[in-house]
Motif scaffolding. Structure first.
Motif, PDB file in Angstrom:
ATOM      1  N   ALA A   1      56.474  23.667  47.855  1.00 39.58           N
ATOM      2  CA  ALA A   1      56.507  24.420  46.594  1.00 39.58           C
ATOM      3  C   ALA A   1      55.425  25.494  46.573  1.00 39.58           C
ATOM      4  N   THR A   2      55.206  26.139  47.703  1.00 38.70           N
ATOM      5  CA  THR A   2      54.166  27.161  47.812  1.00 38.70           C
ATOM      6  C   THR A   2      54.590  28.451  47.125  1.00 38.70           C
ATOM      7  N   ARG A   3      53.747  28.947  46.236  1.00 36.00           N
ATOM      8  CA  ARG A   3      53.990  30.223  45.566  1.00 36.00           C
ATOM      9  C   ARG A   3      52.689  31.025  45.596  1.00 36.00           C
ATOM     10  N   PRO A   4      52.752  32.329  45.359  1.00 38.40           N
ATOM     11  CA  PRO A   4      51.516  33.116  45.272  1.00 38.40           C
ATOM     12  C   PRO A   4      50.696  32.688  44.057  1.00 38.40           C
ATOM     13  N   ASP A   5      49.383  32.731  44.178  1.00 36.13           N
ATOM     14  CA  ASP A   5      48.514  32.403  43.050  1.00 36.13           C
ATOM     15  C   ASP A   5      48.306  33.652  42.196  1.00 36.13           C
ATOM     16  N   VAL A   6      49.404  34.124  41.634  1.00 36.48           N
ATOM     17  CA  VAL A   6      49.390  35.299  40.761  1.00 36.48           C
ATOM     18  C   VAL A   6      50.086  34.936  39.455  1.00 36.48           C
ATOM     19  N   VAL A   7      49.733  35.655  38.415  1.00 37.96           N
ATOM     20  CA  VAL A   7      50.328  35.419  37.099  1.00 37.96           C
ATOM     21  C   VAL A   7      51.534  36.330  36.936  1.00 37.96           C
ATOM     22  N   TRP A   8      52.681  35.712  36.703  1.00 34.37           N
ATOM     23  CA  TRP A   8      53.910  36.485  36.514  1.00 34.37           C
ATOM     24  C   TRP A   8      54.124  36.792  35.040  1.00 34.37           C
ATOM     25  N   PHE A   9      55.015  37.739  34.763  1.00 32.85           N
ATOM     26  CA  PHE A   9      55.370  38.050  33.390  1.00 32.85           C
ATOM     27  C   PHE A   9      55.920  36.782  32.723  1.00 32.85           C
ATOM     28  N   GLY A  10      55.401  36.512  31.548  1.00 38.31           N
ATOM     29  CA  GLY A  10      55.793  35.302  30.834  1.00 38.31           C
ATOM     30  C   GLY A  10      54.828  34.151  31.031  1.00 38.31           C
ATOM     31  N   GLU A  11      53.843  34.299  31.932  1.00 39.66           N
ATOM     32  CA  GLU A  11      52.837  33.267  32.150  1.00 39.66           C
ATOM     33  C   GLU A  11      51.508  33.681  31.519  1.00 39.66           C
ATOM     34  N   MET A  12      50.658  32.698  31.253  1.00 42.12           N
ATOM     35  CA  MET A  12      49.378  32.966  30.619  1.00 42.12           C
ATOM     36  C   MET A  12      48.343  33.415  31.645  1.00 42.12           C
ATOM     37  N   PRO A  13      47.693  34.563  31.422  1.00 39.59           N
ATOM     38  CA  PRO A  13      46.632  35.004  32.336  1.00 39.59           C
ATOM     39  C   PRO A  13      45.508  33.979  32.438  1.00 39.59           C
ATOM     40  N   TYR A  14      44.771  34.062  33.510  1.00 40.67           N
ATOM     41  CA  TYR A  14      43.692  33.125  33.775  1.00 40.67           C
ATOM     42  C   TYR A  14      42.429  33.466  32.972  1.00 40.67           C
ATOM     43  N   ARG A  15      41.679  32.427  32.609  1.00 51.47           N
ATOM     44  CA  ARG A  15      40.319  32.519  32.083  1.00 51.47           C
ATOM     45  C   ARG A  15      40.207  33.365  30.810  1.00 51.47           C
ATOM     46  N   MET A  16      41.227  33.262  29.979  1.00 47.72           N
ATOM     47  CA  MET A  16      41.243  34.072  28.762  1.00 47.72           C
ATOM     48  C   MET A  16      40.100  33.714  27.812  1.00 47.72           C
ATOM     49  N   ASP A  17      39.730  32.457  27.730  1.00 46.00           N
ATOM     50  CA  ASP A  17      38.636  32.061  26.835  1.00 46.00           C
ATOM     51  C   ASP A  17      37.340  32.759  27.232  1.00 46.00           C
ATOM     52  N   GLU A  18      37.071  32.791  28.544  1.00 50.77           N
ATOM     53  CA  GLU A  18      35.859  33.459  29.032  1.00 50.77           C
ATOM     54  C   GLU A  18      35.890  34.953  28.725  1.00 50.77           C
ATOM     55  N   ILE A  19      37.056  35.564  28.916  1.00 52.88           N
ATOM     56  CA  ILE A  19      37.182  37.003  28.696  1.00 52.88           C
ATOM     57  C   ILE A  19      36.948  37.342  27.229  1.00 52.88           C
ATOM     58  N   LEU A  20      37.576  36.608  26.330  1.00 54.17           N
ATOM     59  CA  LEU A  20      37.436  36.892  24.906  1.00 54.17           C
ATOM     60  C   LEU A  20      36.008  36.635  24.425  1.00 54.17           C
ATOM     61  N   MET A  21      35.358  35.619  24.981  1.00 47.61           N
ATOM     62  CA  MET A  21      33.966  35.364  24.623  1.00 47.61           C
ATOM     63  C   MET A  21      33.077  36.526  25.072  1.00 47.61           C
ATOM     64  N   ALA A  22      33.314  37.006  26.305  1.00 46.89           N
ATOM     65  CA  ALA A  22      32.530  38.133  26.819  1.00 46.89           C
ATOM     66  C   ALA A  22      32.759  39.388  25.985  1.00 46.89           C
ATOM     67  N   LEU A  23      34.000  39.625  25.565  1.00 45.27           N
ATOM     68  CA  LEU A  23      34.290  40.791  24.723  1.00 45.27           C
ATOM     69  C   LEU A  23      33.512  40.735  23.408  1.00 45.27           C
ATOM     70  N   GLY A  24      33.448  39.567  22.833  1.00 43.75           N
ATOM     71  CA  GLY A  24      32.754  39.417  21.561  1.00 43.75           C
ATOM     72  C   GLY A  24      31.259  39.596  21.671  1.00 43.75           C
ATOM     73  N   GLN A  25      30.702  39.405  22.871  1.00 41.73           N
ATOM     74  CA  GLN A  25      29.259  39.517  23.078  1.00 41.73           C
ATOM     75  C   GLN A  25      28.853  40.859  23.685  1.00 41.73           C
ATOM     76  N   ALA A  26      29.827  41.725  23.969  1.00 44.22           N
ATOM     77  CA  ALA A  26      29.550  42.978  24.672  1.00 44.22           C
ATOM     78  C   ALA A  26      28.991  44.045  23.739  1.00 44.22           C
ATOM     79  N   ASP A  27      28.311  45.008  24.358  1.00 41.43           N
ATOM     80  CA  ASP A  27      27.889  46.210  23.644  1.00 41.43           C
ATOM     81  C   ASP A  27      28.856  47.359  23.913  1.00 41.43           C
TER      82      ASP A  27
END
Length: 229
Positions: free
Chosen positions: A139-165
């Protein structure tokens, strides 16, 4: 100054890696819904892997350009203050020397087991019968996010956005969510926003400032300004 940088296909275009909107290239020979969706994978995994094998070879031959190098310099100088979030599945940011990079859509050089979620370095060529090194399932597939799937590490990204200048969007059309919503998320937190793009995106009006031109010119120019502050 804490800076979150979002990069899209436009930053790698001058390294020879096309986008799915290009008129010539891999995407013109493979319909999006057949090779970049879970449904396409379920219908014809061999076709999907054929496409990603070609993309992997293309990415492996590409070299970082002046825009990648400039962002790596910025990250090195503003140690610990710069986060690069990329929609790209190539490794050109890392090849240029960047270290603090989140690949929200995964990477071409990674493999993923569709059964047990085990991850490992992708071989040059992948086939549907390849066994997972952990569970043995074919069941080998590429480790990429396809359309309709949830992107990786969204919690980290949104936290960083909120703390950015400062939030900077580079080389992205601003049409694919959730990344297209980052500028509004940043603005809602009072973060200053800047778009650097070949041409104005559909969401350019949402940014405090927008500059247009080739990434290899406007990104190094902006980085030089940042390093002179």
């Amino acid at each position: 100054m804490r800076v979150v940088i979002l990069t899209g296909a436009g930053i790698s275009a001058e390294s020879g890696l096309g986008t799915f909107r290009d008129e010539d290239g891999l995407w013109t020979r493979y319909p999006l819904e057949e090779v970049a969706t879970p449904q396409g994978w379920a219908r014809d995994p061999a076709r999907v892997l054929e496409f990603y094998n070609a993309r992997r070879a293309q990415a492996a031959a590409a070299r970082p350009n002046a825009a990648h190098a400039a962002l790596a310099r910025l990250e090195a100088r503003l140690d610990g203050q710069v986060l690069i979030v990329t929609q790209n599945v190539d490794a050109l940011h890392e090849a240029a020397g960047a270290r603090n990079v989140i690949h929200m859509h995964g990477r071409l050089d990674g493999a993923l087991c569709a059964i047990c979620d085990h991850r490992w370095p992708a071989p040059g060529t992948m086939a549907p019968a390849d066994p997972c090194p952990s569970c043995g399932a074919p069941a080998t597939r590429p480790d990429v996010v396809w359309f309709g799937e949830m992107p990786y590490r969204m919690d980290e990204i949104l936290m960083a956005l909120g703390q950015a200048d400062l939030f900077v969007s580079i080389g992205t059309s601003g049409e694919v969510y959730p990344a297209a919503g980052f500028v509004e998320e940043a603005a809602a937190q009072g973060v200053r926003t800047l778009e650097l793009n070949l041409e104005a995106s559909r969401g350019s009006r949402l940014f405090d400032e927008a500059r247009q031109g080739p990434a290899t010119r406007i990104v190094p120019e902006w980085v030089a300004e940042m390093l002179a502050l």
